[in-house]
Write an enzyme that holds these catalytic residues in place. Structure first.
Site, PDB file in Angstrom:
ATOM      1  N   GLU A  94       0.810  -1.123  -0.056  1.00  0.00           N
ATOM      2  CA  GLU A  94      -0.089  -0.253  -0.023  1.00  0.00           C
ATOM      3  C   GLU A  94       0.846   1.257  -0.027  1.00  0.00           C
ATOM      4  O   GLU A  94       0.440   2.409  -0.323  1.00  0.00           O
ATOM      5  CB  GLU A  94      -0.974  -0.122   1.167  1.00  0.00           C
ATOM      6  CG  GLU A  94      -0.498   0.199   2.442  1.00  0.00           C
ATOM      7  CD  GLU A  94      -1.170   0.175   3.622  1.00  0.00           C
ATOM      8  OE1 GLU A  94      -1.320   1.388   4.144  1.00  0.00           O
ATOM      9  OE2 GLU A  94      -1.901  -0.666   3.990  1.00  0.00           O
TER      10      GLU A  94
ATOM     11  N   GLU B  89     -10.260  -3.519   0.266  1.00  0.00           N
ATOM     12  CA  GLU B  89     -10.418  -3.160   1.607  1.00  0.00           C
ATOM     13  C   GLU B  89     -11.621  -2.096   1.864  1.00  0.00           C
ATOM     14  O   GLU B  89     -12.126  -1.536   0.761  1.00  0.00           O
ATOM     15  CB  GLU B  89      -9.310  -2.083   2.211  1.00  0.00           C
ATOM     16  CG  GLU B  89      -9.288  -1.775   3.599  1.00  0.00           C
ATOM     17  CD  GLU B  89      -7.776  -1.245   4.028  1.00  0.00           C
ATOM     18  OE1 GLU B  89      -7.380  -1.515   5.002  1.00  0.00           O
ATOM     19  OE2 GLU B  89      -7.169  -0.643   3.138  1.00  0.00           O
TER      20      GLU B  89
END
Length: 390
Positions: free
Chosen positions: A264, A340
């Protein structure tokens, strides 16, 4: 068509929570609107984009460098043969005179504008972005059913293990089957108590992820690994600094069971390629979390997928960070492994369009033009505030 103006504004998404590295008391993001001279149903067509949590707003970079390049460009430099905005050509304009490397905050500013341009393009075609992505870059048919997991379990003032358990139970009650919590912000023994408390609320078919947010060196990460491998975890996220490929490789060599997830905080296809080459990850059991909103947008994300596929990384092993609808569209369009989700945090920018429910850990993408921001009333109102005079 012509881009007549680009507007941006910084919005707070602050919260008293913290992970192992940062707190979110001062967190912001940038919202951008790309306004065109095209009209649909009596209204100007506008594309919206914003960045994910964790990297702050990037208004100054957009105002000083990237927006002027976009608005000064000749139409032929931005449009395809059908006379519609081409995000790939626009990306080349945005990155004019930018040297390779040093991605930093620049990748976030471009990611915001790239998101707005893709939202714009799909709206001009009058269809969901995931449908456009599937046609141009996927199998031709999107998979509208997308796996989502609930991210939370942050360190919070005054919130002990009872509060952690209540939080995770609330996600499970809303249909999630996989939940995530933070580690690394407390001593190992305390964190393992927190992990055991979280595991105690899970039922059959429900799983737990843990996230260290790059807090550890290889030795510390391995010490945690020794404790964590006694549990049945969905994954162990960011055990080392994002650029410490050697350290991550050491952790990967020592693990026997728990999958690893990271990416990320890597912001280019070259960084992703280095991770795949040198990080020791296994494309059969580990996961990659690159976030288009932080890493130059979908244009660069497509390059990342292409560069990693020869190394054995299929789209199903990509589960992006960020919890935003742009990645949901990419997941549906390209067959990613999921996305997510922040059920209660960073609102109104996270979450799903109104009426979309989580069922057995999945959501079904609605048929909304563009990315779908207008289908979420609280987010639509914030977007509208940026262009209320248009």
């Amino acid at each position: 068509m012509r881009i007549v103006e680009v507007r941006e504004r910084t919005f707070p998404i602050s919260s008293p929570i913290r992970n192992a590295v940062v707190d979110f008391s001062q967190m912001t993001l940038s919202l951008a609107a790309v306004i065109t001279d095209e009209v649909r149903d009596g209204r100007r067509v506008v594309g919206f984009g914003f960045n994910s949590n964790g990297r702050y707003g990037q208004g100054s970079l957009m105002r000083e460098r990237f927006v002027p390049r976009l608005t000064a460009a000749a139409p032929d430099d931005l449009l395809d043969d059908d006379g519609l905005i081409d995000p790939h050509r626009a990306w080349d304009v945005l990155m004019t005179n930018e040297k390779p490397g040093g991605h930093g905050e620049r990748s976030v500013a471009v990611g915001v504008l790239d998101m707005a341009l893709w939202d714009l393009r799909a709206k001009l075609e009058g269809r969901p972005l995931y449908d456009l992505i599937a046609e141009k870059y996927g199998t031709g048919a999107p998979d509208r059913r997308v796996f989502v997991y609930a991210a939370g379990g942050y360190y919070h003032p005054g919130k002990g293990t009872r509060g952690l358990k209540d939080e995770l139970l609330s996600y499970l009650d809303r249909g999630y089957t996989v939940v995530k919590m933070k580690i690394g912000g407390a001593p190992l023994a305390e964190d393992l108590e927190r992990v055991e408390a979280a595991l105690s609320v899970l039922g059959p078919g429900q799983r737990l992820m843990v996230d260290a947010n790059g807090r550890f060196d290889a030795e510390e990460a391995t010490a945690y690994l020794t404790g964590l491998e006694s549990y049945d975890l969905h994954w162990y996220e960011e055990p080392t600094d994002p650029l410490d490929y050697h350290g991550l490789n050491q952790v990967a060599e020592r693990r026997t069971s728990v999958p690893l997830a990271t990416g990320e905080n890597l912001f280019s296809s070259q960084d992703a390629l280095n991770l795949a080459r040198y990080g020791g990850l296994d494309p059969e059991r580990d996961y990659l979390q690159f976030d288009c909103a932080l890493s130059y947008g979908l244009v660069e994300y497509l390059r990342t997928l292409e560069s990693l596929r020869p190394l054995g990384w299929e789209p199903s092993r990509f589960i992006p960070h960020g919890g935003h609808q742009m990645s949901l569209n990419i997941a549906a369009g390209l067959g990613l492994g999921g996305n997510e989700s922040y059920p209660d945090l960073f609102q109104p920018f996270g979450g799903f369009p109104d009426g979309v429910e989580v069922e057995d850990g999945h959501i079904t993408m609605p048929e909304l033009a563009g990315i779908g921001f207008e289908g979420k009333a609280d987010l639509a109102a914030v977007c509208a505030s940026l262009v209320e005079d248009v």
